[in-house]
Scaffold this motif. Structure first.
Motif, PDB file in Angstrom:
ATOM      1  N   CYS A  92      -5.585  -0.946   8.533  1.00 17.10           N
ATOM      2  CA  CYS A  92      -4.944   0.161   7.819  1.00 17.10           C
ATOM      3  C   CYS A  92      -5.944   1.035   7.073  1.00 17.10           C
ATOM      4  N   GLU A 114      -2.898  -6.885   9.921  1.00 15.17           N
ATOM      5  CA  GLU A 114      -4.268  -7.104   9.436  1.00 15.17           C
ATOM      6  C   GLU A 114      -4.787  -8.475   9.867  1.00 15.17           C
ATOM      7  N   ASP A 148       2.609  -5.173   7.919  1.00 15.05           N
ATOM      8  CA  ASP A 148       1.259  -4.702   7.613  1.00 15.05           C
ATOM      9  C   ASP A 148       0.304  -5.876   7.425  1.00 15.05           C
TER      10      ASP A 148
END
Length: 297
Positions: free
Chosen positions: A28, A99, A95
């Motif tokens: 991100c 990752e 998210d």
């Protein structure tokens, strides 16, 4: 190269584990940090810490220290915690999973890693595999969340709670109370049946005083990082060897372990007495259980 002000501040936080490490850019775009030791020649191990008011890679230090003698080991500070960027804005379970999937892909070599995760980190790891195609040789879940018969609050309830925490700085002021030594010892005391390791308390005091340390914990406290029905949406979709280590835990319950009684790829091992941190209270027994599991994979 001149360090940015943010990176300079992150460098001021002491190491959670006495070993090498490096910053890298996450999927991100945030600066993330992981500890690693690549001298071992056997299959790599990735360690994923839990999510709470003061987590970091130190939570899995006893296992990291043991396995680095024979394996390449990697222990990141997840986004929003430890030496990684703290103020990352709104983050979702997807998210975090994205990752972690990128971290698994970035581990050197062709062999997929064994992954050891703690508490809510287990949900993120499961999603990294089921939703983002991350490759792992095996999973070890320590006191995992998501197995309770009681479901997390609805999105509507989470939104209300988030609004309360954001109102007039209420959440930030509450976090200031949570980061006192008295509070940290109280909450760690819930996860230890015996003496609380002083290094955990000392590091929690340091990491919670970093700039923007309140940001991600407040998202956690709003309950927005848990998965609705994690058993069916995540855990039941795993088709690789899984070891679950547990006993009692004041923060999670395990009623839905029963759903996996006939699943041959799942093993459950009780390390007692413990309250969510068996690898700290009974490191040798925990390591023995994991090593036996690895020998069978």
């Amino acid at each position: 190269m001149t360090l940015s002000r943010e990176l300079f501040k992150m460098y001021q936080l002491d190491s959670a584990i006495d070993c090498g490490g490096a910053y890298f850019q996450g999927h991100c775009g945030h600066n993330l940090y992981w500890y690693f030791d690549t001298q071992g020649t056997e299959r790599p191990v990735l360690f994923i810490h839990s999510i709470n008011a003061a987590p970091s890679a130190i939570e899995l230090k006893p296992l990291f220290t043991h396995f680095k003698s024979s394996r390449s080991v990697f222990a990141p500070d997840l986004p929003g915690f430890g030496r990684s960027t703290r103020n990352i804005g709104h983050f979702t379970p997807k998210d975090f999973a994205r990752e972690i999937a990128a971290m698994m892909e970035a581990i050197p070599g062709d062999e997929p890693p064994d992954v050891i995760a703690l508490s809510l980190g287990c949900e993120f790891v499961a999603r990294a595999i089921t939703d983002f195609g991350a490759r792992a040789r095996s999973l070890t879940f320590i006191s995992p969340s998501g197995f309770s018969a009681r479901k997390p609050p609805s999105q509507k309830a989470q939104k209300r709670l988030k609004g309360v925490l954001n109102f007039a700085g209420l959440g930030r002021n509450a976090f200031k109370l949570l980061r006192t030594e008295r509070s940290i010892r109280y909450f760690y005391g819930m996860n230890f049946s015996g003496v609380i390791p002083s290094e955990l308390v000392d590091y929690a005091l340091k990491t919670t005083k970093a700039p923007d340390a309140h940001s991600m914990p407040l998202q956690f406290l709003s309950m927005g990082l848990f998965t609705q029905d994690a058993v069916d949406t995540l855990y039941k979709r795993l088709n690789l060897p899984v070891l679950v280590i547990f006993d009692r835990d004041p923060n999670v319950s395990f009623e839905r372990f029963a759903d996996f009684k006939t699943d041959t790829n799942w093993q459950f091992s009780r390390v007692t007495p413990s309250l969510g941190m068996p690898h700290w209270e009974h490191p040798q027994e925990t390591i023995s259980v994991i090593e036996t599991f690895y020998a069978q994979c």
